[in-house]
Write a protein that holds these residues in place. Sequence first.
Motif, PDB file in Angstrom:
ATOM      1  N   PHE A   2       0.828  -1.182   0.000  1.00 31.69           N
ATOM      2  CA  PHE A   2       0.000   0.000   0.000  1.00 31.69           C
ATOM      3  C   PHE A   2       0.874   1.247   0.000  1.00 31.69           C
ATOM      4  O   PHE A   2       1.963   1.280   0.560  1.00 31.69           O
ATOM      5  CB  PHE A   2      -0.918   0.023   1.229  1.00 31.69           C
ATOM      6  N   SER A   3       0.381   2.327  -0.624  1.00 30.51           N
ATOM      7  CA  SER A   3       1.119   3.576  -0.709  1.00 30.51           C
ATOM      8  C   SER A   3       0.992   4.365   0.582  1.00 30.51           C
ATOM      9  O   SER A   3       0.063   4.170   1.364  1.00 30.51           O
ATOM     10  CB  SER A   3       0.586   4.417  -1.875  1.00 30.51           C
ATOM     11  N   LYS A   4       1.916   5.260   0.804  1.00 30.34           N
ATOM     12  CA  LYS A   4       1.832   6.219   1.897  1.00 30.34           C
ATOM     13  C   LYS A   4       1.765   7.614   1.291  1.00 30.34           C
ATOM     14  O   LYS A   4       2.317   7.877   0.225  1.00 30.34           O
ATOM     15  CB  LYS A   4       3.058   6.106   2.806  1.00 30.34           C
ATOM     16  N   LYS A   5       1.106   8.545   1.998  1.00 27.58           N
ATOM     17  CA  LYS A   5       0.939   9.880   1.432  1.00 27.58           C
ATOM     18  C   LYS A   5       2.283  10.536   1.133  1.00 27.58           C
ATOM     19  O   LYS A   5       2.441  11.200   0.107  1.00 27.58           O
ATOM     20  CB  LYS A   5       0.135  10.753   2.400  1.00 27.58           C
ATOM     21  N   GLU A   6       3.256  10.372   2.054  1.00 29.71           N
ATOM     22  CA  GLU A   6       4.559  10.991   1.814  1.00 29.71           C
ATOM     23  C   GLU A   6       5.240  10.416   0.575  1.00 29.71           C
ATOM     24  O   GLU A   6       5.960  11.122  -0.133  1.00 29.71           O
ATOM     25  CB  GLU A   6       5.463  10.848   3.042  1.00 29.71           C
ATOM     26  N   ASP A   7       4.986   9.110   0.292  1.00 27.64           N
ATOM     27  CA  ASP A   7       5.555   8.494  -0.909  1.00 27.64           C
ATOM     28  C   ASP A   7       4.932   9.097  -2.166  1.00 27.64           C
ATOM     29  O   ASP A   7       5.617   9.327  -3.166  1.00 27.64           O
ATOM     30  CB  ASP A   7       5.329   6.984  -0.900  1.00 27.64           C
ATOM     31  N   LEU A   8       3.618   9.342  -2.112  1.00 25.85           N
ATOM     32  CA  LEU A   8       2.947   9.926  -3.275  1.00 25.85           C
ATOM     33  C   LEU A   8       3.475  11.327  -3.566  1.00 25.85           C
ATOM     34  O   LEU A   8       3.695  11.701  -4.716  1.00 25.85           O
ATOM     35  CB  LEU A   8       1.437   9.986  -3.042  1.00 25.85           C
ATOM     36  N   ILE A   9       3.660  12.113  -2.485  1.00 30.57           N
ATOM     37  CA  ILE A   9       4.189  13.462  -2.671  1.00 30.57           C
ATOM     38  C   ILE A   9       5.593  13.412  -3.242  1.00 30.57           C
ATOM     39  O   ILE A   9       5.968  14.164  -4.141  1.00 30.57           O
ATOM     40  CB  ILE A   9       4.179  14.230  -1.331  1.00 30.57           C
ATOM     41  N   ARG A  10       6.405  12.463  -2.723  1.00 29.95           N
ATOM     42  CA  ARG A  10       7.777  12.336  -3.215  1.00 29.95           C
ATOM     43  C   ARG A  10       7.804  11.946  -4.687  1.00 29.95           C
ATOM     44  O   ARG A  10       8.609  12.445  -5.468  1.00 29.95           O
ATOM     45  CB  ARG A  10       8.522  11.293  -2.379  1.00 29.95           C
ATOM     46  N   ILE A 294       9.939 -20.071   2.515  1.00 31.46           N
ATOM     47  CA  ILE A 294       8.672 -19.390   2.234  1.00 31.46           C
ATOM     48  C   ILE A 294       8.005 -19.079   3.567  1.00 31.46           C
ATOM     49  O   ILE A 294       7.728 -19.998   4.355  1.00 31.46           O
ATOM     50  CB  ILE A 294       7.735 -20.261   1.371  1.00 31.46           C
ATOM     51  N   THR A 295       7.747 -17.793   3.825  1.00 26.93           N
ATOM     52  CA  THR A 295       7.112 -17.374   5.070  1.00 26.93           C
ATOM     53  C   THR A 295       5.827 -16.631   4.761  1.00 26.93           C
ATOM     54  O   THR A 295       5.810 -15.708   3.943  1.00 26.93           O
ATOM     55  CB  THR A 295       8.036 -16.458   5.892  1.00 26.93           C
ATOM     56  N   VAL A 296       4.752 -17.042   5.417  1.00 24.57           N
ATOM     57  CA  VAL A 296       3.457 -16.372   5.316  1.00 24.57           C
ATOM     58  C   VAL A 296       3.075 -15.891   6.709  1.00 24.57           C
ATOM     59  O   VAL A 296       3.151 -16.661   7.677  1.00 24.57           O
ATOM     60  CB  VAL A 296       2.365 -17.313   4.761  1.00 24.57           C
ATOM     61  N   GLU A 297       2.680 -14.612   6.814  1.00 23.87           N
ATOM     62  CA  GLU A 297       2.298 -14.032   8.107  1.00 23.87           C
ATOM     63  C   GLU A 297       0.915 -13.428   8.030  1.00 23.87           C
ATOM     64  O   GLU A 297       0.579 -12.723   7.066  1.00 23.87           O
ATOM     65  CB  GLU A 297       3.302 -12.959   8.533  1.00 23.87           C
ATOM     66  N   ILE A 304     -14.625 -12.890   8.159  1.00 20.81           N
ATOM     67  CA  ILE A 304     -14.096 -13.988   7.340  1.00 20.81           C
ATOM     68  C   ILE A 304     -12.990 -13.522   6.406  1.00 20.81           C
ATOM     69  O   ILE A 304     -12.456 -14.305   5.635  1.00 20.81           O
ATOM     70  CB  ILE A 304     -15.215 -14.666   6.522  1.00 20.81           C
ATOM     71  N   ILE A 305     -12.650 -12.229   6.461  1.00 24.27           N
ATOM     72  CA  ILE A 305     -11.614 -11.687   5.586  1.00 24.27           C
ATOM     73  C   ILE A 305     -10.285 -11.663   6.333  1.00 24.27           C
ATOM     74  O   ILE A 305     -10.187 -11.131   7.432  1.00 24.27           O
ATOM     75  CB  ILE A 305     -11.976 -10.262   5.119  1.00 24.27           C
ATOM     76  N   HIS A 306      -9.280 -12.281   5.750  1.00 24.54           N
ATOM     77  CA  HIS A 306      -7.942 -12.319   6.317  1.00 24.54           C
ATOM     78  C   HIS A 306      -6.966 -11.655   5.343  1.00 24.54           C
ATOM     79  O   HIS A 306      -7.117 -11.764   4.129  1.00 24.54           O
ATOM     80  CB  HIS A 306      -7.480 -13.765   6.564  1.00 24.54           C
ATOM     81  N   PHE A 307      -5.973 -10.972   5.908  1.00 24.40           N
ATOM     82  CA  PHE A 307      -4.918 -10.362   5.093  1.00 24.40           C
ATOM     83  C   PHE A 307      -3.589 -10.974   5.513  1.00 24.40           C
ATOM     84  O   PHE A 307      -3.296 -11.083   6.706  1.00 24.40           O
ATOM     85  CB  PHE A 307      -4.876  -8.847   5.295  1.00 24.40           C
ATOM     86  N   VAL A 308      -2.807 -11.399   4.537  1.00 30.48           N
ATOM     87  CA  VAL A 308      -1.496 -11.976   4.823  1.00 30.48           C
ATOM     88  C   VAL A 308      -0.430 -11.256   4.000  1.00 30.48           C
ATOM     89  O   VAL A 308      -0.714 -10.659   2.961  1.00 30.48           O
ATOM     90  CB  VAL A 308      -1.446 -13.490   4.510  1.00 30.48           C
ATOM     91  N   LYS A 309       0.795 -11.327   4.500  1.00 30.24           N
ATOM     92  CA  LYS A 309       1.941 -10.931   3.680  1.00 30.24           C
ATOM     93  C   LYS A 309       2.864 -12.132   3.609  1.00 30.24           C
ATOM     94  O   LYS A 309       2.831 -13.016   4.483  1.00 30.24           O
ATOM     95  CB  LYS A 309       2.664  -9.719   4.273  1.00 30.24           C
ATOM     96  N   TYR A 310       3.670 -12.197   2.569  1.00 26.33           N
ATOM     97  CA  TYR A 310       4.514 -13.366   2.384  1.00 26.33           C
ATOM     98  C   TYR A 310       5.820 -12.968   1.722  1.00 26.33           C
ATOM     99  O   TYR A 310       5.920 -11.926   1.050  1.00 26.33           O
ATOM    100  CB  TYR A 310       3.808 -14.434   1.548  1.00 26.33           C
ATOM    101  N   VAL A 311       6.824 -13.808   1.931  1.00 19.12           N
ATOM    102  CA  VAL A 311       8.132 -13.550   1.337  1.00 19.12           C
ATOM    103  C   VAL A 311       8.822 -14.883   1.093  1.00 19.12           C
ATOM    104  O   VAL A 311       8.694 -15.820   1.870  1.00 19.12           O
ATOM    105  CB  VAL A 311       8.990 -12.648   2.259  1.00 19.12           C
ATOM    106  N   GLU A 321       7.913 -11.352  -2.930  1.00 18.67           N
ATOM    107  CA  GLU A 321       7.219 -10.793  -1.766  1.00 18.67           C
ATOM    108  C   GLU A 321       5.870 -10.256  -2.221  1.00 18.67           C
ATOM    109  O   GLU A 321       5.664  -9.961  -3.413  1.00 18.67           O
ATOM    110  CB  GLU A 321       8.040  -9.689  -1.105  1.00 18.67           C
ATOM    111  N   GLY A 322       4.949 -10.153  -1.297  1.00 13.20           N
ATOM    112  CA  GLY A 322       3.639  -9.634  -1.666  1.00 13.20           C
ATOM    113  C   GLY A 322       2.644  -9.706  -0.532  1.00 13.20           C
ATOM    114  O   GLY A 322       2.984 -10.023   0.619  1.00 13.20           O
ATOM    115  N   ASN A 323       1.385  -9.380  -0.871  1.00 12.07           N
ATOM    116  CA  ASN A 323       0.271  -9.390   0.074  1.00 12.07           C
ATOM    117  C   ASN A 323      -0.902 -10.089  -0.582  1.00 12.07           C
ATOM    118  O   ASN A 323      -1.008 -10.140  -1.808  1.00 12.07           O
ATOM    119  CB  ASN A 323      -0.167  -7.969   0.436  1.00 12.07           C
ATOM    120  N   ALA A 324      -1.822 -10.604   0.232  1.00 11.41           N
ATOM    121  CA  ALA A 324      -3.028 -11.214  -0.314  1.00 11.41           C
ATOM    122  C   ALA A 324      -4.214 -10.944   0.612  1.00 11.41           C
ATOM    123  O   ALA A 324      -4.054 -10.843   1.831  1.00 11.41           O
ATOM    124  CB  ALA A 324      -2.851 -12.721  -0.490  1.00 11.41           C
TER     125      ALA A 324
END
Length: 330
Positions: A2-10, A294-297, A304-311, A321-324
Motif C-alpha cells: 500500500f502507498s503512503k501519502k509521503e511516498d505519493l508526494i515524493r 517461504i514465510t506467510v504471516e 471472514i476476511i484475512h490479510f497476509v503478507k509473504y516472502v 514478496e507480496g500481500n493477499a
Amino acid sequence: MFSKKEDLIRKTGEDGIGRLQYLETLVKEFNETKSKDAKKQILANLANFAYDPINYEYFRRLQIIPLFLDAISSSTDETIIYFSSAGLCNLCLDPLNQQIIHRYDGIKYILSTILNTTIGVNNHDETLLNCLTTLMYLTTSETQSQIIKNSQLKTQLEHFVQDSNNIRIKNLAQIFLTDYFQLKCTPSKIRNILNHNNFKQFSTIVNTRKKFNVGDKVTIGRNISIEDVKLFSEMTGDFNTIHFNGDKSVIHGAFLNGLVSGVIGSKLPGPGTLVVEQTLKFPNKCYVNDYIQITVELVEIKKIIHFVKYVCMVDEKIVLEGNAKLVFKE
C-alpha cells in the motif's frame, strides 16, 4: 504494497500531477465521454485505485462510490458491471465507504446483480465473486435481517452451490448460506454437496480448521530441482529458455507463487481459504537448486476476511514478496 501519502508526494512532486488530480481527471472524463470503451477503461483504472486505502479519502470526495453503484445498477454492459463490482469489492471493507454504500442503497443494487447474473458466462463469474464478497463485507448485525429476508437470494445461492462449476463461487455461496442464513445441513444434503463436481474436500475443511491470531506465521523450506522445473513447464507450456540454462536456470515466478499458495491453502489460514486479491514482486532471480524459505504471516483479520503478507528468501535475498486478501471461514 500500500502507498503512503509521503511516498505519493515524493513521487509526484509539489507541482506534479498528484493522485487526487489524476482521479478528478478520470471522473470528469467518465461523466463527459460518450464512448463506452472509454468508460470501461476508466472504470478499470478506478477499480485498480480502489485497492489502495490511501485513495479512499479521494474516492469519497469525488463521489466515486456512487459512480460505481450507478454503473452497476443502470448499465446492461457486462464489462462495465464487472469493473464497477470490482471497485466496490476492493473498497467496501472500509467503514466510511460502507456508510456511503448504505446511504445510496447499495445492498439493493448488489443483490439485484447477484440475482440477475448467469453463472458460467464471460465475465459473469468474476462479477458474482465480487458481489458475493462485497455482500459478505456489508452483512452486519444491523443489515443481516434485510439481506436474509430475500428468499430469492437464498434460492440463488443454493443454485450456485449445486450448479456452478466455479469452485470459488460454490465455496462463497456455501459459506454465505451457512453463516448468514443459518442453514441446517442434513446428512443427505451434505452428501449431495460432497458428491457434486469439485466440492469434495468439505469434510476435511470442517475437521482441520484452526483459529489463528494476527502475527502468526508459518515458514517452510525446500529446494527446487531441474526436474521440478521441467514438470512445471510441461504443465504450463512455459518453455522459456531462461528456465533451462544449467546452474543459471531461473525458477518460474508462478512456481514460487504456487509454493506460497501451498502454505496459504494448507497451513495458514489453511483448507477452505480463497484468495480474492494478491500482489507479487520479484526483486531478485531464484535459480535451480537454491534453498528457498517461504514465510506467510497473518497481518489482519476482519470477520471472514484475512490479510497476509509473504516472502520467499534465498539466503538473505528476497526472490518474491507480496500481500493477499483472503476469504476464510473459521
